[in-house]
Design an enzyme around this catalytic site. Structure first.
Site, PDB file in Angstrom:
ATOM      1  N   ASP A  42      41.554  28.266  40.131  1.00 30.48           N
ATOM      2  CA  ASP A  42      41.909  28.766  38.801  1.00 30.48           C
ATOM      3  C   ASP A  42      43.330  29.325  38.797  1.00 30.48           C
ATOM      4  O   ASP A  42      43.865  29.689  37.751  1.00 30.48           O
ATOM      5  CB  ASP A  42      40.902  29.798  38.297  1.00 30.48           C
ATOM      6  N   GLU A 176      40.572  37.384  50.697  1.00 28.82           N
ATOM      7  CA  GLU A 176      41.923  37.469  50.137  1.00 28.82           C
ATOM      8  C   GLU A 176      42.488  38.874  50.206  1.00 28.82           C
ATOM      9  O   GLU A 176      41.856  39.843  49.790  1.00 28.82           O
ATOM     10  CB  GLU A 176      41.927  36.988  48.676  1.00 28.82           C
TER      11      GLU A 176
END
Length: 258
Positions: A42, A176
């Site tokens: 995304d 992340e």
């Protein structure tokens, strides 16, 4: 590449490479280069569409790009992000979206942001036959709740999230923007592959946004990026040379004319 291939690589101590792809030619090149996983992220909202966050991209737009990438990949496993809010609404909606990925593209799995709080959603998707890569640490879809992008340092809660995702059936966990110690602790705690982005050198594999890697990103580039090429300058120089050739009428020449 399959989810079982990735697990064997993890068990054998082999590293896993992962890059983003949003179109057919880029995906084909990355696949030919031997990249193990292609992510239709995304992140395309930012690097392709020019938005400030990942939030505006829609499920239909994700499927449009996923279909191109899926047709290009002959070797790589292709994972598609469930965009906001398809991974936050009712679970049946997430299953419908995951099913569309498998039915309408040649892609193989979805990625879902979240850990422990997403365990039931992950389990339901996997039970329905939809492979899931979990995503812990910094969650770009959660930017307004978190108050911006930051390094996550809470090792215990990060490990809890990763373990919950693994128990629910996730075949891998993307980690992340966490400290090196957190990336190492997560990787040691779970038996499935971990894919790091800004998570240090101890994860099973690494992922970057391809546009960052090749120097196509406009504006800010995160600290964890290694810029290996300068495609922006290459394209700019080519366009400038073309413009000048058109201006001085040296293009088209005899060899480019019928």
């Amino acid at each position: 590449m399959t989810t079982r291939t990735l697990q064997r690589m993890r068990d054998d101590g082999k590293t896993i490479s992962m890059l983003t792809a949003y179109d057919f030619p880029t995906a084909a090149i990355l696949d030919q280069a031997g990249i193990d996983i292609l992510l239709v992220g995304d992140s395309l909202a930012m690097v392709v569409q020019g938005h400030e966050t990942t939030l505006p991209v829609t499920m239909d737009q994700m499927l449009y790009h996923a279909e191109m990438v899926g047709r290009a990949a002959e070797r790589a496993l292709v994972v598609v992000d469930l965009p906001f809010p398809e991974g936050q609404r009712e679970i049946s909606r997430s299953v419908d979206c995951g099913a569309r990925v498998l039915k309408e593209t040649k892609c193989h799995a979805v990625k879902l942001e979240g850990g422990a709080e997403q365990a039931e959603r992950i389990e339901t998707l996997v039970t329905a036959g939809i492979p899931v890569m979990a995503h812990v640490g910094l969650r770009p879809q959660n930017i307004h709740v978190d108050g911006g992008y930051r390094v996550h340092r809470e090792i215990d809660s990060l490990v809890t999230d990763a373990l919950a995702a693994e128990k629910a059936g996730a075949f891998a966990v993307l980690v992340e923007c966490v400290t090196v110690d957190a990336g190492k602790a997560i990787t040691e705690a779970v038996a499935v592959p971990t894919i790091g982005i800004g998570a240090g050198p101890h994860t099973t594999g690494q992922v970057l946004v391809t546009n960052d890697l090749i120097g196509l990103t406009q504006g800010y580039t995160p600290k964890f990026v290694r810029k290996i090429a300068d495609a922006s300058s290459l394209i700019r120089d080519a366009a400038t040379t073309y413009r000048d050739a058109v201006a001085d009428r040296s293009f088209p020449g005899a060899s480019e004319s019928f």
